[in-house]
Design a protein around this motif. Structure first.
Motif, PDB file in Angstrom:
ATOM      1  N   ILE A 137       0.840  -1.205   0.000  1.00  0.00           N
ATOM      2  CA  ILE A 137       0.000   0.000   0.000  1.00  0.00           C
ATOM      3  C   ILE A 137       0.872   1.252   0.000  1.00  0.00           C
ATOM      4  O   ILE A 137       0.591   2.219  -0.719  1.00  0.00           O
ATOM      5  CB  ILE A 137      -0.969  -0.024   1.199  1.00  0.00           C
ATOM      6  CG1 ILE A 137      -1.994  -1.150   1.007  1.00  0.00           C
ATOM      7  CG2 ILE A 137      -1.666   1.314   1.389  1.00  0.00           C
ATOM      8  CD1 ILE A 137      -2.872  -1.411   2.204  1.00  0.00           C
ATOM      9  N   VAL A 138       1.943   1.245   0.779  1.00  0.00           N
ATOM     10  CA  VAL A 138       2.847   2.403   0.813  1.00  0.00           C
ATOM     11  C   VAL A 138       3.474   2.620  -0.562  1.00  0.00           C
ATOM     12  O   VAL A 138       3.589   3.758  -1.034  1.00  0.00           O
ATOM     13  CB  VAL A 138       3.939   2.205   1.900  1.00  0.00           C
ATOM     14  CG1 VAL A 138       5.063   3.192   1.740  1.00  0.00           C
ATOM     15  CG2 VAL A 138       3.324   2.295   3.278  1.00  0.00           C
ATOM     16  N   ILE A 139       3.852   1.556  -1.244  1.00  0.00           N
ATOM     17  CA  ILE A 139       4.458   1.697  -2.576  1.00  0.00           C
ATOM     18  C   ILE A 139       3.436   2.246  -3.564  1.00  0.00           C
ATOM     19  O   ILE A 139       3.768   3.080  -4.408  1.00  0.00           O
ATOM     20  CB  ILE A 139       5.057   0.365  -3.033  1.00  0.00           C
ATOM     21  CG1 ILE A 139       6.299   0.064  -2.201  1.00  0.00           C
ATOM     22  CG2 ILE A 139       5.414   0.403  -4.513  1.00  0.00           C
ATOM     23  CD1 ILE A 139       6.937  -1.260  -2.486  1.00  0.00           C
ATOM     24  N   ILE A 140       2.172   1.832  -3.464  1.00  0.00           N
ATOM     25  CA  ILE A 140       1.146   2.379  -4.351  1.00  0.00           C
ATOM     26  C   ILE A 140       0.979   3.880  -4.092  1.00  0.00           C
ATOM     27  O   ILE A 140       0.839   4.680  -5.022  1.00  0.00           O
ATOM     28  CB  ILE A 140      -0.194   1.633  -4.171  1.00  0.00           C
ATOM     29  CG1 ILE A 140      -0.056   0.239  -4.798  1.00  0.00           C
ATOM     30  CG2 ILE A 140      -1.349   2.396  -4.808  1.00  0.00           C
ATOM     31  CD1 ILE A 140      -1.274  -0.618  -4.620  1.00  0.00           C
ATOM     32  N   LEU A 141       1.029   4.277  -2.839  1.00  0.00           N
ATOM     33  CA  LEU A 141       0.950   5.711  -2.502  1.00  0.00           C
ATOM     34  C   LEU A 141       2.135   6.489  -3.094  1.00  0.00           C
ATOM     35  O   LEU A 141       1.986   7.581  -3.618  1.00  0.00           O
ATOM     36  CB  LEU A 141       0.866   5.916  -1.005  1.00  0.00           C
ATOM     37  CG  LEU A 141      -0.431   5.451  -0.327  1.00  0.00           C
ATOM     38  CD1 LEU A 141      -0.335   5.596   1.174  1.00  0.00           C
ATOM     39  CD2 LEU A 141      -1.601   6.272  -0.861  1.00  0.00           C
ATOM     40  N   VAL A 142       3.328   5.906  -3.004  1.00  0.00           N
ATOM     41  CA  VAL A 142       4.518   6.560  -3.558  1.00  0.00           C
ATOM     42  C   VAL A 142       4.383   6.695  -5.074  1.00  0.00           C
ATOM     43  O   VAL A 142       4.714   7.744  -5.646  1.00  0.00           O
ATOM     44  CB  VAL A 142       5.799   5.770  -3.176  1.00  0.00           C
ATOM     45  CG1 VAL A 142       6.993   6.256  -3.965  1.00  0.00           C
ATOM     46  CG2 VAL A 142       6.066   5.888  -1.697  1.00  0.00           C
ATOM     47  N   ILE A 143       3.888   5.668  -5.735  1.00  0.00           N
ATOM     48  CA  ILE A 143       3.686   5.744  -7.193  1.00  0.00           C
ATOM     49  C   ILE A 143       2.710   6.859  -7.522  1.00  0.00           C
ATOM     50  O   ILE A 143       2.930   7.661  -8.425  1.00  0.00           O
ATOM     51  CB  ILE A 143       3.187   4.389  -7.746  1.00  0.00           C
ATOM     52  CG1 ILE A 143       4.280   3.345  -7.664  1.00  0.00           C
ATOM     53  CG2 ILE A 143       2.696   4.547  -9.191  1.00  0.00           C
ATOM     54  CD1 ILE A 143       3.829   1.936  -8.003  1.00  0.00           C
TER      55      ILE A 143
END
Length: 188
Positions: free
Chosen positions: A178-184
């Motif tokens: 989820i954090v990586i999706i937010l960063v993207i």
């Protein structure tokens, strides 16, 4: 091809006058000759198939090196030529009327009709091109281009480690996905 071995003999090395180490140094040097290119016939001792094989492996390397040197020299010559042309520009030193005469133009009439026609054929109309509005392609590039590709792969790996592969599923893996999706999303 000539191989020479030179022996310098044993050498003594001293360290704090208590430890003495003996070592021996040998030097191996190769001297390559190209009899077919220089016009000198090869000595008979090098007239074997193995020596010919070694020689013909080295000749393409030499020609590639020579070609690279030629390319670098031509590139340097072109850069020098452009630099000289830029150095010789003197538009800022001559009068305005001389500039008009040089370019066959007039401050009142502009370019001659023949010059306009030639430039139109060569360069096209003198107008600004419209900016392309390929918004879907831009958005796809924002989300999937550059470094975001690697972020998507890492997000998929974290998701796979959370549920399909992980037993029992670790919530930390899902949180990282989820954090990586937010960063993207933020980077896009």
């Amino acid at each position: 091809m000539e191989i020479q071995i030179a022996d310098s003999g044993p050498q003594l090395l001293a360290r704090r006058s208590t430890l003495r180490l003996a070592s021996e140094f040998r030097t191996l040097s190769y001297q390559l000759t190209e009899p077919s290119l220089s016009g000198v016939p090869a000595p008979e001792k090098y007239d074997s198939s193995r020596w010919r094989e070694i020689f013909y492996e080295l000749v393409p390397l030499r020609s590639a090196h020579t070609q690279r040197q030629t390319d670098e020299y031509q590139r340097a010559q072109a850069i020098r030529k452009v630099a000289d042309q830029l150095r010789n520009l003197n538009y800022h030193l001559v009068s305005v009327n001389d500039i008009y005469n040089r370019f066959s133009t007039s401050p009142v009439l502009g370019l001659e009709a023949e010059a306009v026609r030639r430039r139109m054929e060569k360069q096209g109309r003198n107008v600004f091109s419209r900016a392309s509005r390929q918004i879907p392609q831009r958005i796809i590039r924002w989300f999937f281009g550059g470094f975001n590709r690697f972020l998507w792969v890492s997000m998929i790996v974290f998701w796979l480690c959370w549920k399909p592969i992980g037993s029992p599923p670790l919530t930390s893996n899902m949180a990282m996905a989820i954090v990586i999706i937010l960063v993207i999303g933020l980077q896009a």
